[in-house]
Design a protein around this motif. Sequence first.
Motif, PDB file in Angstrom:
ATOM      1  N   ASN A 143     -21.099  80.690 -26.502  1.00 25.70           N
ATOM      2  CA  ASN A 143     -21.079  80.286 -27.907  1.00 25.70           C
ATOM      3  C   ASN A 143     -22.475  79.879 -28.379  1.00 25.70           C
ATOM      4  O   ASN A 143     -22.664  78.828 -29.000  1.00 25.70           O
ATOM      5  CB  ASN A 143     -20.095  79.132 -28.130  1.00 25.70           C
ATOM      6  CG  ASN A 143     -19.740  78.956 -29.601  1.00 25.70           C
ATOM      7  OD1 ASN A 143     -20.037  79.812 -30.428  1.00 25.70           O
ATOM      8  ND2 ASN A 143     -19.105  77.839 -29.916  1.00 25.70           N
ATOM      9  N   SER A 144     -23.458  80.727 -28.067  1.00 30.67           N
ATOM     10  CA  SER A 144     -24.846  80.410 -28.421  1.00 30.67           C
ATOM     11  C   SER A 144     -25.555  81.632 -28.980  1.00 30.67           C
ATOM     12  O   SER A 144     -26.714  81.873 -28.683  1.00 30.67           O
ATOM     13  CB  SER A 144     -25.594  79.886 -27.197  1.00 30.67           C
ATOM     14  OG  SER A 144     -25.562  80.828 -26.128  1.00 30.67           O
ATOM     15  N   ILE A 145     -24.859  82.401 -29.816  1.00 35.09           N
ATOM     16  CA  ILE A 145     -25.411  83.676 -30.269  1.00 35.09           C
ATOM     17  C   ILE A 145     -26.612  83.498 -31.196  1.00 35.09           C
ATOM     18  O   ILE A 145     -27.388  84.424 -31.388  1.00 35.09           O
ATOM     19  CB  ILE A 145     -24.338  84.542 -30.964  1.00 35.09           C
ATOM     20  CG1 ILE A 145     -23.853  83.896 -32.263  1.00 35.09           C
ATOM     21  CG2 ILE A 145     -23.170  84.803 -30.019  1.00 35.09           C
ATOM     22  CD1 ILE A 145     -22.947  84.797 -33.076  1.00 35.09           C
ATOM     23  N   ASN A 146     -26.782  82.303 -31.780  1.00 35.77           N
ATOM     24  CA  ASN A 146     -27.922  82.050 -32.655  1.00 35.77           C
ATOM     25  C   ASN A 146     -28.852  80.993 -32.082  1.00 35.77           C
ATOM     26  O   ASN A 146     -29.564  80.308 -32.825  1.00 35.77           O
ATOM     27  CB  ASN A 146     -27.448  81.623 -34.059  1.00 35.77           C
ATOM     28  CG  ASN A 146     -27.100  82.813 -34.928  1.00 35.77           C
ATOM     29  OD1 ASN A 146     -27.159  83.962 -34.484  1.00 35.77           O
ATOM     30  ND2 ASN A 146     -26.726  82.551 -36.169  1.00 35.77           N
ATOM     31  N   ASP A 147     -28.850  80.856 -30.766  1.00 36.36           N
ATOM     32  CA  ASP A 147     -29.647  79.796 -30.160  1.00 36.36           C
ATOM     33  C   ASP A 147     -31.142  80.056 -30.292  1.00 36.36           C
ATOM     34  O   ASP A 147     -31.934  79.129 -30.469  1.00 36.36           O
ATOM     35  CB  ASP A 147     -29.274  79.629 -28.680  1.00 36.36           C
ATOM     36  CG  ASP A 147     -29.703  78.284 -28.133  1.00 36.36           C
ATOM     37  OD1 ASP A 147     -29.638  77.292 -28.884  1.00 36.36           O
ATOM     38  OD2 ASP A 147     -30.119  78.215 -26.965  1.00 36.36           O
ATOM     39  N   ASP A 148     -31.543  81.311 -30.195  1.00 35.90           N
ATOM     40  CA  ASP A 148     -32.954  81.667 -30.305  1.00 35.90           C
ATOM     41  C   ASP A 148     -33.256  82.064 -31.750  1.00 35.90           C
ATOM     42  O   ASP A 148     -32.781  83.092 -32.232  1.00 35.90           O
ATOM     43  CB  ASP A 148     -33.280  82.837 -29.372  1.00 35.90           C
ATOM     44  CG  ASP A 148     -34.757  83.182 -29.340  1.00 35.90           C
ATOM     45  OD1 ASP A 148     -35.501  82.719 -30.225  1.00 35.90           O
ATOM     46  OD2 ASP A 148     -35.173  83.930 -28.422  1.00 35.90           O
ATOM     47  N   PRO A 149     -34.049  81.270 -32.488  1.00 33.30           N
ATOM     48  CA  PRO A 149     -34.318  81.578 -33.899  1.00 33.30           C
ATOM     49  C   PRO A 149     -34.976  82.936 -34.106  1.00 33.30           C
ATOM     50  O   PRO A 149     -34.876  83.510 -35.196  1.00 33.30           O
ATOM     51  CB  PRO A 149     -35.257  80.448 -34.333  1.00 33.30           C
ATOM     52  CG  PRO A 149     -35.036  79.350 -33.347  1.00 33.30           C
ATOM     53  CD  PRO A 149     -34.687  80.023 -32.045  1.00 33.30           C
TER      54      PRO A 149
END
Length: 435
Positions: free
Chosen positions: A402-408
């Motif tokens: 649940n970290s699909i947008n963790d990397d900007p």
Amino acid sequence: MKNIIFSLIALLVFQGTALAQFIAEAQSIHICAIRVEFQEDDNELTTGDGTFMIDTVTTDSFAIDPAPHNRQYFQDQIQAAANYFNNVSNGNVVITGDVFPRDDTSAYQLPEEMGYYNPNTTEAEINSGIARLFIDAVQAADADDDIIFENYDLVIIFHAGVGRDIAFDYDPTPQDISSLYVTLDFMQKWISGAVQGAPADSGFITQGIILPETENQEDEQIALTGMFVSNIGTHLGLYDLFSPSKQRTGVGRFSLMDAGLLNLNGLAPAPPGAYSRKKLGWIQPQLITQPMDKIEVARYGTHNPALPEIVQIPINDDEYYLIEFRGDYRVNIDSLFIEMLEGRDEYPTYLEVLKIYFGDQLDFGESGVLLSLPDYDWGLPGSGILIWHVDERIIAEKGLTNSINDDPNYRGVDIEEADGSQDIGQIYNFLEPGY
């Protein structure tokens, strides 16, 4: 898992036609809501004394989520969540629920004080405390013969006090409890031993949501609705769209699964964005594969049968754009807020703005909770075209965590910003151009 400390408000390929946009069968969620109190205390590091606001009566007609917080209050919170999902899903999600205990002012007693469940020490001890709270709450409620857990799809723990969900410059109550969606994996990770869930007569409860009685604190009035429906979004299978490691927004106010859950201070949570609605099967985008002179989309919420609500344009095998028309160009709540502020010493609440300008279009429960408003896009900063950039490769890699947008720099679901500068989620100092 939902566990957000927001610093931003104080400041997560189908081919179809316009005539066949809504394809999912209605999903019913029957909620078992449990009210639990802590052992009474005088801990200055938590909000309140561990018990519900039952004897307090709020007299301000513009107050958000007013006291007393009795059984009807929580029944109205469920109805507000039900109305939200009925609206944003076009009837594809149907929510009902019961609140326990059935007595108007009663609550199940937890064995410990609030501070026990959040020692405010290490991540492991804090998460262990939250998992223990979920288990203790289920066990306390299971002694009530009125509750048959197997008759419900989702358990909600409403605890006394305020959620530790909004970050202020200084947090005077760091032992408040964070709101989140609890899973079996979470319990097994943070509690030692062979944990199978929260034990009950009908079996183990392996998932549920922990929420406070209110989010109002530090002179900020914040409706519980936003946090409530965002966690239900997690239950439905939606990905968070903020960065969990950096605790920064990913798509801003434009989605329920990011800062949009707090639009209009939680009174008007943003609808799930185009990708989220597509993922849940609420909408079938129109696939564009050939050059066209123009592309037309219907404004979200108008249900225009002659036009698609979302258009999908492929980029390559993994990436594509989703285009939608969001916002109500006739309503700008932020401008009305500024207009009401003129000549006043105190800020109005967003509920005051809504009541003054749109009172005849609002629906309130017996407790004073706002149950519904006509358009949940009213909390957006404007209206117009949104272009979402979706990268299924990143989603496949990071979806399980649940970290699909963790990397900007490499988001699974991103918004194309009109000025060409990627500013959403960035923090600039005073001397930087982005400021």
